[in-house]
Design a protein around this motif. Sequence first.
Motif, short mmCIF file in Angstrom:
data_model
loop_
_atom_site.label_atom_id
_atom_site.label_comp_id
_atom_site.label_asym_id
_atom_site.label_seq_id
_atom_site.Cartn_x
_atom_site.Cartn_y
_atom_site.Cartn_z
N ALA A 122 0.81 -1.45 0.17
CA ALA A 122 0.04 -0.47 -0.10
C ALA A 122 0.92 0.98 0.35
O ALA A 122 0.47 2.21 -0.96
CB ALA A 122 -1.14 0.21 1.43
N MET A 162 2.52 1.78 -3.30
CA MET A 162 1.49 2.18 -4.24
C MET A 162 1.23 4.01 -4.24
O MET A 162 1.60 4.13 -5.42
CB MET A 162 0.18 1.14 -4.43
CG MET A 162 0.04 0.15 -4.96
SD MET A 162 -1.30 -0.52 -4.89
CE MET A 162 -1.91 -0.79 -3.53
N ALA A 163 0.97 4.05 -2.90
CA ALA A 163 0.47 6.01 -3.26
C ALA A 163 1.68 6.37 -2.63
O ALA A 163 2.11 7.47 -3.69
CB ALA A 163 0.28 5.67 -1.37
N PHE A 182 -0.90 1.39 -9.67
CA PHE A 182 -2.79 0.96 -8.83
C PHE A 182 -2.23 -0.61 -9.80
O PHE A 182 -2.10 0.10 -11.18
CB PHE A 182 -3.65 1.37 -9.15
CG PHE A 182 -4.59 0.26 -8.55
CD1 PHE A 182 -4.53 0.47 -7.14
CD2 PHE A 182 -5.43 -0.09 -9.27
CE1 PHE A 182 -5.51 -0.40 -6.71
CE2 PHE A 182 -6.42 -0.89 -8.37
CZ PHE A 182 -6.67 -0.94 -7.11
N ILE A 201 -6.84 -5.66 -3.62
CA ILE A 201 -6.45 -3.99 -3.59
C ILE A 201 -7.67 -3.07 -4.45
O ILE A 201 -7.88 -3.34 -4.12
CB ILE A 201 -5.23 -3.72 -4.70
CG1 ILE A 201 -5.25 -3.92 -6.27
CG2 ILE A 201 -3.73 -4.55 -4.29
CD1 ILE A 201 -4.21 -3.61 -6.82
N ALA A 204 -8.31 1.22 -4.62
CA ALA A 204 -7.90 3.05 -4.35
C ALA A 204 -8.93 3.42 -4.13
O ALA A 204 -9.32 3.03 -5.45
CB ALA A 204 -6.80 2.81 -5.46
N TYR A 228 -2.57 0.22 5.06
CA TYR A 228 -3.44 1.11 4.02
C TYR A 228 -2.40 2.42 4.26
O TYR A 228 -1.60 2.47 4.89
CB TYR A 228 -4.66 1.84 5.14
CG TYR A 228 -4.90 3.44 4.44
CD1 TYR A 228 -5.77 3.69 4.22
CD2 TYR A 228 -4.33 4.50 5.33
CE1 TYR A 228 -6.20 4.89 3.14
CE2 TYR A 228 -4.38 5.49 5.56
CZ TYR A 228 -5.47 5.47 4.29
OH TYR A 228 -5.65 7.14 3.58
N TYR A 258 -5.18 8.57 -6.54
CA TYR A 258 -6.23 7.68 -5.56
C TYR A 258 -6.21 8.46 -4.23
O TYR A 258 -8.12 8.35 -3.50
CB TYR A 258 -5.99 6.38 -5.54
CG TYR A 258 -6.24 6.09 -7.62
CD1 TYR A 258 -6.97 5.66 -7.79
CD2 TYR A 258 -5.00 5.64 -7.74
CE1 TYR A 258 -7.27 5.60 -9.00
CE2 TYR A 258 -5.35 5.31 -9.43
CZ TYR A 258 -6.08 4.81 -10.07
OH TYR A 258 -6.43 4.23 -11.31
N TYR A 265 -5.09 3.63 -0.66
CA TYR A 265 -4.43 2.50 -1.51
C TYR A 265 -4.53 1.79 -0.14
O TYR A 265 -4.45 2.23 1.17
CB TYR A 265 -3.32 2.49 -1.55
CG TYR A 265 -2.75 3.81 -3.12
CD1 TYR A 265 -2.46 3.22 -4.07
CD2 TYR A 265 -2.82 5.41 -2.61
CE1 TYR A 265 -2.76 3.56 -5.30
CE2 TYR A 265 -2.61 5.95 -4.09
CZ TYR A 265 -2.40 5.05 -5.11
OH TYR A 265 -2.04 6.41 -5.85
#
Length: 130
Positions: A40, A43-44, A49, A77, A79, A113, A119, A122
Amino acid sequence: MLTLTNAARAQARTCGSTSFPAAAPVAANAQLAQSAQGHAADMAARNYFSHTSQDGRTMAQRITATGYVWRTIGENIAAGQTTPEAVVSGWLKSEGHCRNIMNASFTELGVGYAAGGSYGHYWVQDFGRR
């Protein structure tokens, strides 16, 4: 997220065209949580994503790297959703995600998280069974 997931598992439901009986609750697992939180956050931070990390690692590689010795694993997953309730509700409406939640083979869960990226939010669920 664990409470919401177990509440969903406690009720029989249909995921796509497959009916699932109620499933036993999953227990929190720190190694799965480490994998989920790492994904998470990645990805952030990197603004993407995908189930595959930008360095090419798969869910299985990320989970194995924590030392979790598994027989079966799965990952959800999401977002953009701002609350755990919205995430779990969305997953239950999606056949593949719903199947992971209702899969009685899974006995443990880790949740991640992170805020950031395009987004804004995530979410990752890593399911497993040793």
